[in-house]
Design a protein around this motif. Sequence first.
Motif, mmCIF file in Angstrom:
data_model
loop_
_atom_site.group_PDB
_atom_site.id
_atom_site.type_symbol
_atom_site.label_atom_id
_atom_site.label_comp_id
_atom_site.label_asym_id
_atom_site.label_seq_id
_atom_site.Cartn_x
_atom_site.Cartn_y
_atom_site.Cartn_z
ATOM 1 N N LYS A 1 0.848 -1.196 0.000
ATOM 2 C CA LYS A 1 0.000 0.000 0.000
ATOM 3 C C LYS A 1 0.879 1.240 0.000
ATOM 4 N N LEU A 2 1.941 1.170 0.802
ATOM 5 C CA LEU A 2 2.888 2.288 0.859
ATOM 6 C C LEU A 2 3.432 2.583 -0.532
ATOM 7 N N LEU A 3 3.843 1.511 -1.228
ATOM 8 C CA LEU A 3 4.405 1.714 -2.564
ATOM 9 C C LEU A 3 3.334 2.220 -3.528
ATOM 10 N N ALA A 4 2.090 1.750 -3.351
ATOM 11 C CA ALA A 4 1.019 2.208 -4.233
ATOM 12 C C ALA A 4 0.788 3.703 -4.052
ATOM 13 N N TYR A 5 0.756 4.160 -2.789
ATOM 14 C CA TYR A 5 0.582 5.590 -2.558
ATOM 15 C C TYR A 5 1.779 6.366 -3.086
ATOM 16 N N SER A 6 2.958 5.762 -2.965
ATOM 17 C CA SER A 6 4.119 6.469 -3.488
ATOM 18 C C SER A 6 4.060 6.555 -5.010
ATOM 19 N N SER A 7 3.400 5.562 -5.652
ATOM 20 C CA SER A 7 3.183 5.680 -7.097
ATOM 21 C C SER A 7 2.306 6.882 -7.402
ATOM 22 N N ILE A 8 1.291 7.079 -6.568
ATOM 23 C CA ILE A 8 0.414 8.234 -6.772
ATOM 24 C C ILE A 8 1.229 9.518 -6.680
ATOM 25 N N GLU A 9 2.127 9.546 -5.678
ATOM 26 C CA GLU A 9 3.010 10.713 -5.522
ATOM 27 C C GLU A 9 3.815 10.958 -6.793
ATOM 28 N N ASN A 10 4.400 9.870 -7.312
ATOM 29 C CA ASN A 10 5.261 10.047 -8.480
ATOM 30 C C ASN A 10 4.472 10.424 -9.714
ATOM 31 N N ILE A 11 3.234 9.912 -9.819
ATOM 32 C CA ILE A 11 2.374 10.347 -10.920
ATOM 33 C C ILE A 11 2.145 11.845 -10.786
ATOM 34 N N GLY A 12 1.987 12.294 -9.538
ATOM 35 C CA GLY A 12 1.825 13.726 -9.316
ATOM 36 C C GLY A 12 3.040 14.511 -9.776
ATOM 37 N N ILE A 13 4.238 13.985 -9.488
ATOM 38 C CA ILE A 13 5.459 14.691 -9.907
ATOM 39 C C ILE A 13 5.542 14.744 -11.430
ATOM 40 N N ILE A 14 5.228 13.595 -12.068
ATOM 41 C CA ILE A 14 5.248 13.570 -13.533
ATOM 42 C C ILE A 14 4.231 14.574 -14.073
ATOM 43 N N GLY A 15 3.013 14.548 -13.462
ATOM 44 C CA GLY A 15 1.969 15.466 -13.901
ATOM 45 C C GLY A 15 2.403 16.911 -13.739
ATOM 46 N N THR A 16 3.152 17.202 -12.654
ATOM 47 C CA THR A 16 3.668 18.561 -12.467
ATOM 48 C C THR A 16 4.544 18.954 -13.652
ATOM 49 N N GLY A 17 5.403 18.004 -14.042
ATOM 50 C CA GLY A 17 6.259 18.264 -15.206
ATOM 51 C C GLY A 17 5.429 18.549 -16.437
ATOM 52 N N LEU A 18 4.417 17.702 -16.679
ATOM 53 C CA LEU A 18 3.577 17.905 -17.862
ATOM 54 C C LEU A 18 2.827 19.232 -17.761
ATOM 55 N N GLY A 19 2.359 19.559 -16.528
ATOM 56 C CA GLY A 19 1.649 20.824 -16.339
ATOM 57 C C GLY A 19 2.545 22.009 -16.683
ATOM 58 N N ILE A 20 3.817 21.937 -16.244
ATOM 59 C CA ILE A 20 4.754 23.020 -16.568
ATOM 60 C C ILE A 20 4.952 23.100 -18.072
ATOM 61 N N GLY A 21 5.058 21.904 -18.691
ATOM 62 C CA GLY A 21 5.212 21.879 -20.142
ATOM 63 C C GLY A 21 4.028 22.558 -20.822
ATOM 64 N N MET A 22 2.805 22.235 -20.339
ATOM 65 C CA MET A 22 1.613 22.830 -20.954
ATOM 66 C C MET A 22 1.574 24.332 -20.726
#
Lengths: 306, 657
Positions: B296-317
């Motif tokens: 579960k810990l790793l699953a939530y950390s995946s959510i975190e990393n998706i957020g970081i990736i999304g931040t990158g994409l958001g900056i790109g947009m």
Amino acid sequence: MILRLIADIIILLFAPFLMAGLIKKTKAFWGGRKGPSVFQPLYDFIKLWKKDYVISKTTSGVFRIAPVVMIVSVLFASMFIPLASGSSVVSVAGGLIVFAYTLSIGKFFALISAMDTGSSFEGMGASREACFTSIVEPAFFITVGSIMALSGNYTFDSLREIFANAGHYGILIAIFAVVVLFLMILIEGSRVPVDDPATHLELTMIHEVMILDNSGSDLALYTWANGIKMLLISSLIAFIIIPAGLNEWVNVLAYLGVMALISVIIGTVESGMARIRMSHVFEFIFIMSSLALVVFALVTAKMFGG
Amino acid sequence: MNSFFTGIIILILSGFAVSFVNRNFKILVLSLLNTIAACFCLIPAMKVLVSGKNLISSFDFNSLFGVVNFRIDYLAAFFIVIISVMSVISVIYSRGYLKSYADKNIDAHLVFFPMLVASMLAVVTCQNAIVFLICWEIMSLSSFFLVIFENEKKEVLKAGISYLVFMHFSVIFIMLAFALLSVYSKSFDFSSFSSVLEGHKYLANVVFLLAFIGFGTKAGFVPFHNWLPKAHPAAPSHVSGIMSGVMIKTGLYGILRVISIVGTPSKSVSFIVFIVSLITALYGILYAITQNDIKKLLAYSSIENIGIIGTGLGIGMLGLSYHQSLVAILGFSGGLFHILNHSVFKELLFLSAGSVYTRTHTRNIEKLGGLIKTMPNTAVLFLIASVSICALPPLNGFVGEFLIYLGMFNGLASNNFFTMIVMLFGIACLALVGTMAVLCFTKAFSIIFLGLPRSEHSSNVTEDCESSMILPMSFLAVLIFGIGLFSIVAFSLVLKPVSVFVDVNQYNILSALSLIGFITLYALVFLTMLGLVIFIKIKTSKCKISIQDTWGCGYDRANNKMQYSASSYASPFLSMLTPLFKKVFDIEKPRKLFPESSHFNLQFEDIEEAYLINPLVKYDEWFLSKFEALQSGNIQSYIKYGLIFLIIIIVGSLFIK
């Protein structure tokens, strides 16, 4: 260039210990005592380096490698910070990030090495350290980040350009930034009122308790690394205060003066203040965060308020 | 392109083929076939990445879907590389992992695994909306069957069904987005979509937001993340590895593809993506800290990393919408770099968590401890992955986040009041996420592997997991170091898909490249320094080492129960943020003079699940229970319903005419 590098290395080798000695001397002065020599921490370091080890049988290789990673990370981080000579060895856009994340490597290993002993004391220290750092770092990023936004220059050099870029606002911004960084020294360097480096084996300690089981040269490396960490943040203060364009040697003297001043102030604060109760340390750290937001507000006021 | 289809066909057939193989060799044959298939798929992808010429092949399905194009462009090639490499590693690893399920029939499992890989490959190349949705559905269904591997357990089935519901929630929104596009363009082909949106700013926003919800659910953006922490603990580790490492990235692929269709996104939409991503990152890492179940810990950390990736994409947009190509390049390359990085270290983390599980048979980290002595290889691999996921230099995780930070710093300079505030907020959030990740992974690593064993689960472990599991994991660890040390090579790979969105050549990317070169140098110098200091320390120290008990203030009867536990490690931090989760206590206090039993258990419930989803489900159940009477179990009445329905349809159609 070579001379500058040598000056920096000498400073990294000796200044952390001298600062610690000066802080102790100041505290002794306010306490009406004579106190140990300013060089005492240095003697302690040399003595510790030669001593034998005791290591816990619970520990693994992590415990042995952590002090080395710690010292390498702070030494490496020091390359991004302008020391006595007024310019850093590596000056790169986003140096702030590299600096903070490099320090984090050392912290990561210090934390797991504390947990490696299986001691409840060290676990407690590690848990507090991890918790407090996580609030300190965003405040640090906001402060330095907004100063960088002011000059549009993403290296640490922008700290020196505050007055040139912000005029009258510059004084205010510099004052608040210096206060934020000073609070950061107290927190990261584990000084009173957040932590008390003088007591041993109190349930209220953070940093000291994490290294309870370290001995010999491992302990020596930890004390040195912690000293360097304080020195690095103090150097940022010096970099803000000392005006640009000074003669190199004048600059070195001014730098040493600022370091001494900061040590005396820390010593005075420690003499005049009691340690905060652990449950109130958060509030102390949030003071730092809110001051960081003030710096940001001042910067936006300067940029968009006209 | 033909070799790509050969690869997909080999994948689909391999699952069925191994049903006829002796049990002992099943996975061996499957890994061999998958490796061959992966090579077949990698060849065209590499060809595209090197030459820059897109590969297209068309099939004419006449009346059914019209012409269906499969195209490998930079973006697709980038994802093909990740999917093929990571899936092969998972398959090889699964051989050791599935050994503990010797009395279970694994045939169906082995059919769906390559099916999932094949459908993911099809998803990233397909250019036709309908076929895309079909492949998307195959992907969801095959992963559903992989999740419910241990279907005799009730909670696994429950998790699987919740996953299925979320996936169909997501597909509704994707369908709506595609339906809107195809109504306006009168075609199902992606290439015809972008021309429609040129004049319609409003339509573009609606389509993008619909697609963002749909694909974002797959990727795990808050508030549609709830399936991740349920499905991952239920699934076997190699499946969690591939789902978290690769499959959720197809959601990000979808978002990226829609960005490429939309062209220049509007400012408001970019801000929404940016802010939702930051919230996702914070939310994910906060709940990761609360969890004591390693998966579960790793699953939530995946959510975190998706957020970081999304931040990158958001900056790109944002860079695209403000016409600042440097910000766009840094944002997109940071996001894509983090996609690559996350697929490597998250897969390694899930696989090593699986190795721990095969030896200890528990996912509760409070029951582990001291495993570094009995499982040293797994411990070192987990440590490498944890350091990397905390984005600490010189490993690979740092490079992606560094690019994202630089994007934000450059965004600060945009001289726009609102952008500046949002960017600085972003920098502070990312810094907070970074330090919280350190807290989370020092907790995970030290509680699992360090100290004394906390229960028989870990004290009974005698040996490390077998080499067939260590080997694929070591390969991932080498990748982590490799991408960190040769980040300039990886960066030039990542820059290719970025050119789909921004003209990389129009801006002088040399400065960005030199920065990456700097990181490479950084990594090398750091490691040399580390070696040097260790060398000096060993050379100069002539002191004796004596081994003693851990110092306990003079108390020498310390035992494993007195160690700091995972909950107590996280508690100072969590106590500060109490309103952000629902604490569920289960306490039985010791009573009477001679207490017989007592226990204490603290669970953190997802606030969104507790206050939003559960009440909704409850209301839904209440509403649907009103119709229970219809289900009488009487065949005649069912026929009656059918008749009534038919009459309504016929009469209704008369009126509509």
